[in-house]
Design an enzyme around this catalytic site. Structure first.
Site, mmCIF file in Angstrom:
data_model
loop_
_atom_site.group_PDB
_atom_site.id
_atom_site.type_symbol
_atom_site.label_atom_id
_atom_site.label_comp_id
_atom_site.label_asym_id
_atom_site.label_seq_id
_atom_site.Cartn_x
_atom_site.Cartn_y
_atom_site.Cartn_z
ATOM 1 C CG ASP A 85 -1.754 1.117 1.413
ATOM 2 O OD1 ASP A 85 -2.271 1.828 0.395
ATOM 3 O OD2 ASP A 85 -2.031 1.608 2.281
ATOM 4 C CB THR A 117 -1.982 6.375 2.341
ATOM 5 O OG1 THR A 117 -1.767 7.247 1.035
ATOM 6 C CG2 THR A 117 -1.975 7.424 3.230
ATOM 7 N NE ARG A 132 -8.169 8.480 -8.721
ATOM 8 C CZ ARG A 132 -8.521 9.424 -8.131
ATOM 9 N NH1 ARG A 132 -8.548 9.128 -6.659
ATOM 10 N NH2 ARG A 132 -8.631 10.709 -8.450
ATOM 11 C CG ASP A 179 -1.533 1.757 6.898
ATOM 12 O OD1 ASP A 179 -1.479 2.992 7.709
ATOM 13 O OD2 ASP A 179 -1.825 1.733 5.689
#
Length: 1212
Positions: A414, A416, A801, A828
């Protein structure tokens, strides 16, 4: 199970969870509704006991035995044990029964202990005191005695004992603040709301007078979803109905904060609470090593059956001669003569199976389990992976996949909160094209020297000034931020009006806090939410009050949130903020192009962008909006769908105000970690929900993409210009142009003269790629295969996206490709859980988006940088240790049983055992078990620092290289060779009477003295010493524990044999073994044969290793030799690249010749001579690539070395 439960299950699984409608009625305080209103139907609900344990006192033995015998190896040994009991077999049932009993007992004790711990934890929770209101008084009772309908009082900092609907709080506005850290890990304070009509019931007496019922859905595990309504009976005939949602539901395990007390009613208790429903176990993951073990077991089972079959056939061929069939000392009974020959043959076949069954190592499973369980503590004890800021270290949720950490080929991460810190800072905001930059504001900490704001563009003018202030007001009002008041100054609670330094903002979203703090720097300060009014200070320090009427909460589908407020002048405003893709289509006026250009510019810079819009509402429009929302909120069936439809109608015809840009910094050493993973041969994919430009900028900053990387786009923008079919074939031709049909292997090493490709794909295009192709379409192309072919030839892939489900689909697609690579997913947030569960290894990061990812993962770490050590060091060690353990177990069992097979040719296939019963039983349990267990926990074939500094060593163990079939066959043949040496060496010793004679006895007497059991004991002694010394030769990392266990095991064998022979304790004498061991050791030739045969057995393996190290050393062996030369002190300045094997010409599977390179993938510059080292006293200039390239504008990552591409890097 009653009929209602069966009906419930059938409805759930046949019609699906969404269309399943069922509800429960809860009577608050157990009061019946007034007569004539509705029928009183008492319902039975479970009590509030939590049961996380697996067993009870009564079912532990049968349930545990059932679970253990579901394992094939255990069940197989049980069958062998039963066969030994039923038929006349050559060995005692003890020889199979005792090892099986040991394995079952050890496993049962381990599982029983773990369950006992769970029982203790359950009891601590279930007996915790709670406060319940009964007859207007507060009564204490145990948590497990709570019932649905009880009214509970919870005080500040207490946890909620069950799922509750909030009725009233100590705060006047009926709100309370809650942390859900134990549920999803979010430490931020969330606001929950009491029912409007009950928030005035503040005392126990008042709450006890409440007359109401709650209708709500049946329990389901979604933490963020709840649908219900409350019917309040007042003096009037008709009850007042109010909607209930997740904002009214307090979940078990959450903690009350910043609120003195609350009153709430229990609606879900015990195992029906949402927390308990989330206990369900994840699907079992199996490692590649476990699959190899099972394959090897099948091979050995076939060998076992073949041995038994051969011996059975040869026995009857031998007994075809009547003289051999019934010797005078062993004549058959009448019953045996009359038995059919097939029955006798089958019985003999089973007897041979029992005799040879020890070739299947039952104790290997227990040793592997212990190795994994104990080995997992090395991760937990690793101080380098402990985070001082969080005060936490890594977590191991399953130890079954330890060795899989050393086999990873694809890493899906991931963005962010994983690559970035999720620590937001407002960088700028744009209002009608005018850009404002607040000075350094970061999550409540205002850096010194920050003053006012910078205006980048010219002043906006009078009209623009009004729009600017409206924009700032919108950001001060459109959020769910709370103001936390600290009680730190002289014990007096101080608010923001008394001193800003004593208050700070808290929210479940770091973005919102960054925006509100940014507005504070720009002159508009959000003060508080009081009595449903939001208070803000404008630039003139005047307080403005806006009544908060409605909040249209953010969700990941809409990607926006809205609020409806009424100003003090009576005007209605709807403010909305959200992603540009969800705001721009709904805008009817405003400077769209200027704002869009600024949004795209900021996205390219790697900033997170949000757009802000508004519209004014008339009183009639507001009334219509309220009607739409209320009708949707009161629905019990498909409430979410109806709310989404209502939001869609309300959120349109906006006027665009502007946009914001928030920076999310890269985590410390994230770029260094990604570079190390690349050099280790792993492909890294970034899967994110962010915009393409934002994500791409982060990828450049984290060195996933480099300046010389050619970016290939597979996005909606491109597929609008060309058909998907054409785009895919164009990209495929591009990546395959240089190397024809050659596919770039994951671990082939990426040379500098090879073009580096990076692929970017978005969610919409991915859906089209994964959609099954229609029959009859042009070329009937399989898009999945073409897409995979493109991905294989790209060094890095960015998927933007992405919906959570698409992340899992990507992982599943790669898992199912023809190479079947080992995948790792790391994230996370809750949106990463699906891919974490899908990947072979799932790693959660304990970050700011909660602990759902960490709870659902196999391992959890605090920072992305720790992934480097977890894979390159821990994964490497785990794999080489368990690989040796598995191969060694099969090897030592071949050495053990093959002499037994050879012995049958010399005893007329009479099923006579070669070894004594005690030796058969204890060989795997005692004599040879501890050394290999300790090896598999302690071995370090290469120093930890070297593994961290040279990630390419990870390639040496890639693709299960130490457990491939050639290696397995080598170990098996080595075991057969050693067994032949043991057996025939001892046999020829016995055959040569002059060699064995002690000079006092005749040759015939000598052969009588050295009988069957002496021969077997001699073979067994050589066997135990050889297999133990073989392990000693394989050990590189010696500690006092290794010495103690290896030499202690040999000493234990000798002492046991003396005891078993009755030398020391005569009462232990055992007729056939009496004095055998001592008599054997009293013979000089026996000693000579033991030493000689051990040397002969070990010699081929030693010679093979010496030759391979001298002529064809691997990179690992070169570094081992160098480390010995430096006496274990290879410094960080030692040129490791000079120790790597030189480039080797190889042929790929298509027949194309290519060169294997060991240096990094984008390293196109030639190696440089940088260091003079001394090897054996003579200077030698070692050629190697520099660890640290100094350029005109060097950027240091803080690691021991850094990577920088040959060209200038993009500045982000």
């Amino acid at each position: 199970m009653d009929l209602s439960s069966i009906r419930k299950l059938i409805t759930r699984y046949c019609t699906g969870e969404e269309s399943w409608v069922d509800s429960r009625t809860v009577y608050i305080g157990h009061k019946e509704p007034p007569p004539g209103t509705e029928a009183y139907i008492p319902q039975r609900f479970p009590d509030n006991r939590i049961v996380s344990s697996k067993y009870t006192f009564w079912n532990f033995i049968p349930k545990n035995l059932f679970e253990q015998f579901r394992r094939i190896a255990n069940f197989y040994f049980l069958i062998i044990f039963l066969v030994q009991l039923i038929i006349d077999t050559p060995t005692s049932p003890t020889t199979s029964g005792l090892p099986l009993f040991f394995v079952i007992t050890v496993t049962a004790i381990k599982q029983g202990y773990e369950d006992w711990i769970r029982h203790k934890a359950d009891n601590a929770i279930n007996q915790c005191p709670v406060h319940v209101i009964q007859h207007g008084k507060v009564v204490r009772k145990q948590s497990q005695k709570l019932r649905v309908g009880d009214i509970v009082q919870v005080k500040e900092n207490e946890t909620f004992p069950c799922d509750l609907i909030l009725l009233s709080t100590s705060r006047e506005d009926g709100t309370c603040f809650v942390t859900t850290a134990s549920l999803d890990g979010e430490s931020s304070h969330k606001t929950y709301y009491a029912v409007q009509d009950t928030k005035a019931f503040n005392t126990a007496e008042e709450v006890d007078t409440l007359h109401a019922t709650i209708e709500c859905e049946q329990p389901q595990p979604d933490l963020y979803k709840f649908v219900g309504r409350i019917n309040i009976y007042l003096d009037r005939d008709e009850p007042i109905a109010r909607p209930l949602g997740s904002e009214n539901l307090l979940l078990r395990g959450a903690t009350l904060k910043n609120t003195e007390y609350i009153h709430a009613v229990a609606i879900y208790t015990g195992m029906e609470t949402k927390m308990a429903l989330n206990y369900q176990s994840k699907s079992q993951k199996r490692s590649a090593v476990e699959k190899s073990m099972n394959a090897y077991l099948i091979v050995y089972l076939c060998i076992l059956i073949s041995k038994a079959l051969i011996n059975t056939v040869l026995k009857y061929a031998w007994q075809a001669n009547p003289n051999r069939d019934e010797p005078w000392y062993n004549q058959k009974t009448e019953t045996e003569r009359q038995r059919h020959v097939l029955i006798r043959a089958f019985t003999d076949f089973l007897a041979f199976m029992v005799l040879f069954n020890y070739i299947i190592p039952v104790s290997m499973y227990v040793t592997v389990e212990m190795q994994k369980f104990l080995g997992s503590y090395f991760i937990l004890w690793d101080d380098d992976m402990f985070d001082e800021e969080l005060g936490e270290g890594p977590l191991v949720n399953t130890s079954d996949l330890n060795e899989e950490l050393g086999q990873v080929e694809y890493v899906f991460t991931d963005k962010t909160g994983t690559l970035t810190e999720n620590n937001m800072e407002l960088r700028e905001c744009c209002v009608d094209g005018h850009v404002y930059v607040p000075h350094a504001v970061c999550n409540g900490q205002i850096l010194p020297g920050a003053a006012g704001m910078d205006m980048i563009d010219s002043s906006p003018g009078v009209d623009g000034k009004e729009r600017e202030e409206l924009f700032f007001r919108a950001l001060c009002l459109c959020h769910t931020v709370q103001v936390k008041e600290e009680e730190t100054v002289d014990g007096i609670k101080r608010g923001i009006h008394q001193g800003k330094s004593t208050s700070f903002y808290i929210s479940s979203s770091p973005d919102e806090v960054a925006l509100v703090e940014g507005m504070n720097r720009l002159g508009f300060t959000y003060l508080r939410l009081k009595d449903s009014h939001m208070e803000i200070l404008n630039r003139e320090d005047e307080m403005e009050r806006f009544e908060l009427l409605e909040v249209l909460n953010f969700d990941s589908v809409r990607r926006r949130m809205s609020v409806i407020v009424r100003s003090s002048s009576g005007e209605y405003y709807l403010f909305c903020k959200g992603a540009d893709s969800s705001i721009f289509p709904r805008v009817v006026s405003g400077k769209v192009e200027q704002v869009r250009a600024r949004v795209e510019h900021n996205a390219v810079e790697g900033l997170r962008t949000l757009c802000v819009a508004y519209k004014k509402l008339t009183h009639e429009e507001y009334e219509e909006t309220c009607r739409l929302l209320n009708s949707a909120k009161l629905a019990l069936h498909e409430r979410d769908k109806k709310l989404a439809e209502a939001y869609d109608v309300i959120e349109k015809d906006f006027i665009l105000l502007g946009a914001t840009a928030v920076e999310d910094r890269l985590q410390d050493k994230a770029a260094d970690t990604i570079e190390s993973l690349h050099k280790a041969g792993m492909k890294v994919w970034v899967l994110t929900g962010d915009k393409m430009e934002t994500a791409a900028a982060t990828c450049y900053a984290s060195r996933l993409f480099h300046r010389n990387t050619q970016i290939l786009e597979l996005t909606t923008k491109r597929t609008e210009e060309q058909s998907l079919h054409d785009v895919l074939f164009d990209l495929s031709r591009t990546v395959l142009r240089q190397h024809g049909s050659m596919t770039r292997d994951t671990f082939s090493g990426l040379s500098g003269d090879c073009q580096d490709y990076g692929l970017i794909i978005d969610g919409a295009t991915l859906s089209a790629v994964l959609k099954p192709t229609q029959e009859g379409t042009s070329n009937g192309g399989n898009y999945k295969e073409i897409f995979l072919e493109i991905c294989r030839n790209c060094s890095a892939v960015l998927c933007c996206r992405m919906a959570p489900l698409q992340k899992a689909q990507i992982v599943k697609l790669i898992k199912a490709s023809k190479e079947h690579p080992i995948t790792l997913a790391i994230g996370d947030g809750a949106n990463d859980v699906s891919m974490i569960l899908e990947a072979h290894v799932g790693i959660g990061i304990m970050g700011k988006e909660g602990r759902q990812a960490a709870r659902n993962s196999d391992y959890a770490i605090t920072k992305f940088k720790h992934l480097k050590k977890m894979l390159l060091v821990h994964g490497h060690y785990y794999y080489i240790r368990i690989a040796e353990l598995v191969q060694y177990f099969f090897y030592k069992n071949v050495c053990f049983i093959f002499p037994q097979f050879l012995y049958q040719f010399f005893c007329g296939f009479s099923q006579q055992p070669l070894y004594d019963t005690a030796y058969l039983t204890l060989y795997n349990i005692s004599f040879t078990s501890l050394p290999i267990l300790l090896y598999s926990l302690m071995e370090q074939h290469i120093n930890i620092d070297i593994l961290k500094r040279d990630p390419t060593l990870y390639r040496d163990i890639a693709k299960n290289s130490l457990l491939r079939w050639p290696t397995f066959i080598y170990w098996t043949f080595l075991g057969i060779f050693d067994a032949v040496v043991f057996f025939f060496g001892a046999f020829f010793l016995f055959d040569n009477t002059t060699f064995t004679s002690n000079g006092q006895l005749m040759a015939t007497n000598t052969q009588m003295m050295f009988g069957n059991w002496t021969f077997g004991t001699l073979v067994f002694t050589i066997l135990v010493f050889t297999v133990t010394l073989k392990l000693a030769l394989d050990t590189h990392y010696w500690t006092w524990i290794n010495h103690f266990v290896i030499w202690g095991s040999l000493l234990f064998y000798v002492i046991f044999s003396l005891l078993w022979g009755g030398i020391i304790w005569p009462f232990l004498n055992y007729q056939r073994m009496y004095y055998v061991f001592m008599q054997m050791l009293s013979s000089g030739p026996a000693w000579l044969s033991i030493i000689l045969l051990i040397i002969v057995s070990l010699l081929p393996d030693v010679v093979k290793k010496v030759l391979c190290r001298a002529l064809w050393p691997t990179t690992t062996e070169r570094i081992q030799n160098a480390d010995k030369l430096y006496k274990g002190h290879l410094s960080e300045f030692t040129p490791l690249s000079s120790l790597h094997a030189p480039p080797v010409r190889k042929h790929d599977r298509h027949g194309n010749e290519h060169q294997k390179h060991t240096h990094r993938r984008s390293d196109s510059s030639p190696p440089k001579k940088l260091m003079c080292t001394y090897w054996g006293g003579r200077p030698d200039y070692c050629t190697f690539s520099s660890f640290l390239r100094i350029e005109e504008n060097p950027r240091f990552s803080g690691a021991a070395y850094t990577y920088s591409a040959p060209g200038p890097e993009t500045s982000v």
